[in-house]
Design an enzyme around this catalytic site. Structure first.
Site: not given
Length: 325
Positions: A55, A185, A198, A202
């Site tokens: 990205i 996310s 993870y 976030k």
């Protein structure tokens, strides 16, 4: 006659809205902003972390084509040079700056990087800071995550990102302007079985930057938090990769970058980017948490099992009882 006409019109609008929701690749507010506001980007200094691939690389290419002045950061300088050579636009590639950076390197190193970034382009400072760099390991059960993976994830996704922000925000406040764009996310908004650490990193980012915006909004600092769901990319850095076909529908990395720039240039505070069913789960958890959390509890164990088998972990089939889509 009029009541019948009203009911028919209402039914038509409801069906049209439902169809739009089922086929959307972003939340309703984001979808209402159809185009990038080029004037918000052209000639602005944009610093992108994680810019060597995925990205970040695509953001660099799209922003360069919009006339932005770019600072590209990642750990791999050779890959950054490769990206730089591919850029086309008003200031690319001649005026694109390469700034190697490791978010886990500590505050002294990050401070020097900020000083250097601020000195580029005749000391113009940084207008947009795009926090794109991230660390993500393959999916595993929460209790199976190692201490090493836990620390690595938080060092990059949370501590390094926050430290870089603290160091840069001071200069932005002094100038009375600045915009942080945070590539978070969907895992930072909803329970994410198989990605607990993870997801936690976030959630931490979302909490920090939402609070930062509220503290500094009156001083000219803007924050846009972008929450992508599953993204299709062959070499993503900090994003899920997939080359699967079937019921697991993913937003292309090019579209994700485009929507991110749209969200930033329109000053959106938060944007969700995803196809169904992840988009529906985001809405459920946000507005009907009891139902949303019940649903995630129902599929949580299956999602971890399917992830271990490298199956489709974002499919309708998972919601309706199939272990493999």
């Amino acid at each position: 006659m009029l009541p019948l006409l009203f009911i028919s019109l209402s039914l038509f609008l409801l069906i049209a809205l439902l169809f739009k929701f089922l086929t959307a690749d972003g939340d309703f507010t984001l979808m209402s902003r159809r185009h990038v506001k080029r004037e918000e980007i052209e000639d602005k200094v944009v610093w992108i972390t994680g810019a060597s691939r995925g990205i970040g690389e695509i953001l660099a290419k799209q922003l360069a084509s919009l006339g932005a002045k770019l600072i590209l950061s990642a750990r791999n300088e050779a890959e950054l040079e490769r990206v730089k050579k591919q850029l086309t636009g008003k200031h690319a590639p001649d005026e694109v700056k390469i700034l190697p950076l490791d978010l886990a390197s500590g505050e002294d190193s990050l401070g020097k990087a900020v000083e250097k970034a601020e000195s580029f382009f005749s000391g113009a400072g940084v207008d947009y800071m795009i926090h794109n760099a991230a660390y993500e390991r393959p999916k595993s059960a929460a209790l199976d995550v190692t201490e090493e993976s836990l620390q690595a994830t938080f060092n990059i996704n949370v501590l390094g990102t926050i430290s870089l922000t603290r160091l840069l925000a001071t200069s932005m406040v002094n100038r009375g302007r600045g915009h942080f764009v945070v590539m978070s996310s969907a895992a930072g908004k909803v329970p994410t079985p198989g990605q607990a650490v993870y997801s936690a990193s976030k959630f931490a980012l979302n909490g920090y930057f939402q609070s930062l915006r509220s503290e500094l909004y009156q001083r000219g600092i803007r924050v846009t938090i972008v929450c992508p769901g599953p993204i299709e990319t062959s070499n993503g850095y900090g994003v899920t990769t997939s080359t699967k076909k079937g019921s697991e529908k993913r937003v292309s990395s090019e579209r994700c970058a485009e929507l991110t720039i749209i969200a930033a240039t329109h000053g959106l505070k938060e944007a969700w980017i995803s196809h169904q069913p992840v988009l529906a789960v985001l809405y459920l958890v946000q507005y009907m948490p009891t139902i949303g959390y019940w649903l995630m509890d129902k599929i949580g164990g299956k999602r971890v099992e399917v992830a271990a088998q490298k199956g489709n972990t974002y499919s309708w089939g998972l919601l309706f009882g199939k272990k493999k889509a």
